[in-house]
Write a protein that holds these residues in place. Structure first.
Motif, PDB file in Angstrom:
ATOM      1  N   GLN A 162       0.818  -1.213   0.000  1.00 25.83           N
ATOM      2  CA  GLN A 162       0.000   0.000   0.000  1.00 25.83           C
ATOM      3  C   GLN A 162       0.854   1.266   0.000  1.00 25.83           C
ATOM      4  O   GLN A 162       0.375   2.326  -0.414  1.00 25.83           O
ATOM      5  CB  GLN A 162      -0.929  -0.002   1.217  1.00 25.83           C
ATOM      6  CG  GLN A 162      -2.020  -1.059   1.157  1.00 25.83           C
ATOM      7  CD  GLN A 162      -2.925  -1.044   2.375  1.00 25.83           C
ATOM      8  OE1 GLN A 162      -2.592  -0.459   3.403  1.00 25.83           O
ATOM      9  NE2 GLN A 162      -4.075  -1.694   2.274  1.00 25.83           N
ATOM     10  N   VAL A 163       2.098   1.157   0.453  1.00 28.68           N
ATOM     11  CA  VAL A 163       2.976   2.326   0.520  1.00 28.68           C
ATOM     12  C   VAL A 163       3.193   2.922  -0.870  1.00 28.68           C
ATOM     13  O   VAL A 163       3.034   4.129  -1.081  1.00 28.68           O
ATOM     14  CB  VAL A 163       4.319   1.962   1.176  1.00 28.68           C
ATOM     15  CG1 VAL A 163       5.316   3.116   1.032  1.00 28.68           C
ATOM     16  CG2 VAL A 163       4.125   1.611   2.642  1.00 28.68           C
ATOM     17  N   ALA A 164       3.560   2.086  -1.825  1.00 28.98           N
ATOM     18  CA  ALA A 164       3.813   2.573  -3.183  1.00 28.98           C
ATOM     19  C   ALA A 164       2.548   3.155  -3.807  1.00 28.98           C
ATOM     20  O   ALA A 164       2.605   4.172  -4.509  1.00 28.98           O
ATOM     21  CB  ALA A 164       4.357   1.444  -4.056  1.00 28.98           C
ATOM     22  N   ILE A 165       1.402   2.531  -3.534  1.00 24.18           N
ATOM     23  CA  ILE A 165       0.147   3.032  -4.087  1.00 24.18           C
ATOM     24  C   ILE A 165      -0.177   4.406  -3.494  1.00 24.18           C
ATOM     25  O   ILE A 165      -0.584   5.332  -4.214  1.00 24.18           O
ATOM     26  CB  ILE A 165      -1.005   2.047  -3.809  1.00 24.18           C
ATOM     27  CG1 ILE A 165      -0.709   0.686  -4.440  1.00 24.18           C
ATOM     28  CG2 ILE A 165      -2.317   2.598  -4.345  1.00 24.18           C
ATOM     29  CD1 ILE A 165      -1.728  -0.399  -4.078  1.00 24.18           C
ATOM     30  N   ALA A 166       0.007   4.551  -2.193  1.00 26.47           N
ATOM     31  CA  ALA A 166      -0.268   5.837  -1.545  1.00 26.47           C
ATOM     32  C   ALA A 166       0.678   6.922  -2.060  1.00 26.47           C
ATOM     33  O   ALA A 166       0.254   8.056  -2.335  1.00 26.47           O
ATOM     34  CB  ALA A 166      -0.140   5.698  -0.032  1.00 26.47           C
ATOM     35  N   ASN A 167       1.956   6.595  -2.189  1.00 26.38           N
ATOM     36  CA  ASN A 167       2.913   7.582  -2.696  1.00 26.38           C
ATOM     37  C   ASN A 167       2.525   8.065  -4.090  1.00 26.38           C
ATOM     38  O   ASN A 167       2.621   9.257  -4.399  1.00 26.38           O
ATOM     39  CB  ASN A 167       4.315   6.992  -2.720  1.00 26.38           C
ATOM     40  CG  ASN A 167       4.924   6.867  -1.336  1.00 26.38           C
ATOM     41  OD1 ASN A 167       4.412   7.434  -0.364  1.00 26.38           O
ATOM     42  ND2 ASN A 167       6.010   6.124  -1.224  1.00 26.38           N
ATOM     43  N   GLU A 168       2.084   7.137  -4.914  1.00 28.84           N
ATOM     44  CA  GLU A 168       1.670   7.512  -6.267  1.00 28.84           C
ATOM     45  C   GLU A 168       0.381   8.343  -6.245  1.00 28.84           C
ATOM     46  O   GLU A 168       0.272   9.367  -6.936  1.00 28.84           O
ATOM     47  CB  GLU A 168       1.451   6.255  -7.113  1.00 28.84           C
ATOM     48  CG  GLU A 168       0.980   6.547  -8.531  1.00 28.84           C
ATOM     49  CD  GLU A 168       0.674   5.281  -9.312  1.00 28.84           C
ATOM     50  OE1 GLU A 168       0.198   5.411 -10.463  1.00 28.84           O
ATOM     51  OE2 GLU A 168       0.900   4.173  -8.796  1.00 28.84           O
ATOM     52  N   ALA A 169      -0.582   7.912  -5.445  1.00 29.19           N
ATOM     53  CA  ALA A 169      -1.879   8.585  -5.419  1.00 29.19           C
ATOM     54  C   ALA A 169      -1.774  10.015  -4.915  1.00 29.19           C
ATOM     55  O   ALA A 169      -2.521  10.898  -5.380  1.00 29.19           O
ATOM     56  CB  ALA A 169      -2.852   7.794  -4.542  1.00 29.19           C
ATOM     57  N   TYR A 170      -0.866  10.255  -3.980  1.00 25.58           N
ATOM     58  CA  TYR A 170      -0.754  11.585  -3.386  1.00 25.58           C
ATOM     59  C   TYR A 170       0.407  12.399  -3.958  1.00 25.58           C
ATOM     60  O   TYR A 170       0.792  13.409  -3.376  1.00 25.58           O
ATOM     61  CB  TYR A 170      -0.655  11.469  -1.864  1.00 25.58           C
ATOM     62  CG  TYR A 170      -1.981  11.096  -1.253  1.00 25.58           C
ATOM     63  CD1 TYR A 170      -2.927  12.064  -0.947  1.00 25.58           C
ATOM     64  CD2 TYR A 170      -2.314   9.763  -1.034  1.00 25.58           C
ATOM     65  CE1 TYR A 170      -4.164  11.717  -0.417  1.00 25.58           C
ATOM     66  CE2 TYR A 170      -3.551   9.412  -0.510  1.00 25.58           C
ATOM     67  CZ  TYR A 170      -4.469  10.396  -0.202  1.00 25.58           C
ATOM     68  OH  TYR A 170      -5.694  10.047   0.301  1.00 25.58           O
ATOM     69  N   SER A 171       0.927  11.972  -5.091  1.00 24.12           N
ATOM     70  CA  SER A 171       1.928  12.737  -5.824  1.00 24.12           C
ATOM     71  C   SER A 171       1.285  13.270  -7.101  1.00 24.12           C
ATOM     72  O   SER A 171       0.449  12.592  -7.705  1.00 24.12           O
ATOM     73  CB  SER A 171       3.131  11.862  -6.196  1.00 24.12           C
ATOM     74  OG  SER A 171       3.782  11.381  -5.044  1.00 24.12           O
ATOM     75  N   PRO A 172       1.647  14.467  -7.542  1.00 24.57           N
ATOM     76  CA  PRO A 172       1.084  14.970  -8.797  1.00 24.57           C
ATOM     77  C   PRO A 172       1.567  14.128  -9.977  1.00 24.57           C
ATOM     78  O   PRO A 172       2.724  13.709 -10.019  1.00 24.57           O
ATOM     79  CB  PRO A 172       1.617  16.401  -8.874  1.00 24.57           C
ATOM     80  CG  PRO A 172       2.810  16.430  -7.984  1.00 24.57           C
ATOM     81  CD  PRO A 172       2.553  15.427  -6.906  1.00 24.57           C
ATOM     82  N   SER A 173       0.665  13.868 -10.902  1.00 26.71           N
ATOM     83  CA  SER A 173       1.022  13.103 -12.098  1.00 26.71           C
ATOM     84  C   SER A 173       1.831  13.959 -13.053  1.00 26.71           C
ATOM     85  O   SER A 173       1.887  15.193 -12.920  1.00 26.71           O
ATOM     86  CB  SER A 173      -0.237  12.609 -12.800  1.00 26.71           C
ATOM     87  OG  SER A 173      -0.968  13.714 -13.319  1.00 26.71           O
TER      88      SER A 173
END
Length: 290
Positions: A225-236
């Motif tokens: 879940q860490v990698a998913i959260a980092n991606e979700a809360y980072s600007p694309s």
């Protein structure tokens, strides 16, 4: 910046030793829910060794310790043990009243006088009860040392007697109240956990919903879940590119003394500019931390 708040039980050194493998922004050694009652005293006694080992392993990111709730008989002993370590901060769950912070604030101030740190310890508070949600605005502004809060949906829903659903409408008001209080106080807001641990798709959807509400990050109970959260809360990449073009268009318009700015079919105003500047600033912070 806390996009991912990753927990592991304080009584499980085998799991704590794996922290450096996962790129969380903030790690939590959990003396509360993650540690069974019979193990709490032993886990408390090993905190210093656990923190020292993680520091020696070169752990990146913030390292914190979650103590037991203020109403617990363990609270004061947990604070004493946690603040005797080199952890960056402490996590206090189930905050309901400003006064519950006083023992932690007193100990932090006392230890800072005895041994000043380059970066003072911070407090991350858990708002996860009916009274906590009602008092969220005041709690978030309670003290400068309280620099972040998280919303604990499971405890809140249990106290409410609410039926949990995948879309989470039953906790949406409370979820919104917590992020509103955090943003009013200009502190970090961390969104609820997803306890369906095998449903990565649900975690992604819930993380996106939390970001849409204004949350800065998410509780993670599993390493993936860490990698998913980092991606979700980072600007694309698309968001960064759009923000950069918007800022450039605004600067050109200001230089040309234009009062009205038409950018890619939208009128640019102050709020849009501020949002674009925040996106670019966050992208720069993420890049600098790599």
């Amino acid at each position: 910046m806390i996009r991912s708040l990753f927990f592991a039980p304080a009584n499980r050194p085998d799991l704590l030793s794996k922290f450096p493998r996962f790129p969380a922004d903030c790690y939590v050694i959990d003396l509360e829910d993650g540690t069974p009652p019979a193990e709490k005293e032993r886990a408390r006694a090993t905190l210093g060794a656990s923190v020292s080992q993680l520091r020696a392993a070169g752990l990146q990111g913030l390292l914190t310790i979650r103590v037991n709730e203020p109403a617990s008989d363990h609270y004061l002993a947990d604070l004493d043990a946690a603040l005797a370590t080199d952890a960056d901060g402490i996590v206090i769950p189930k905050l309901e009243e400003r006064e519950q912070l006083f023992p932690a604030l007193h100990q932090i101030a006392r230890r800072e006088r005895l041994a000043p740190r380059a970066q003072p310890r911070f407090i991350l508070g858990g708002i996860e009860s009916i009274r906590g949600v009602i008092n969220a605005v005041a709690l978030c502004a309670a003290h400068p040392s309280l620099t972040a809060v998280y919303f604990g949906a499971e405890d809140f829903a249990a106290e409410m007697g609410a039926r949990r659903t995948a879309e989470g409408s039953e906790v949406m008001h409370a979820r919104s109240q917590v992020v509103l209080g955090a943003k009013a106080a200009r502190i970090v807001a961390i969104d609820q956990a997803v306890v369906d641990i095998r449903d990565d798709a649900l975690f992604r959807v819930d993380a996106a919903r939390g970001r849409d509400l204004g949350y800065d990050g998410k509780i993670c109970v599993l390493p993936r879940q860490v990698a998913i959260a980092n991606e979700a809360y980072s600007p694309s990449a698309e968001e960064i590119g759009y923000a950069q073009r918007l800022i450039q268009a605004y600067e050109h318009a200001v230089a040309a003394a234009l009062g009205t700015i038409d950018f890619e079919g939208r009128m640019i105003d102050g709020p849009l500019l501020k949002r674009a500047q925040r996106i670019v600033a966050m992208a720069q912070r993420i890049e600098a931390g790599r």
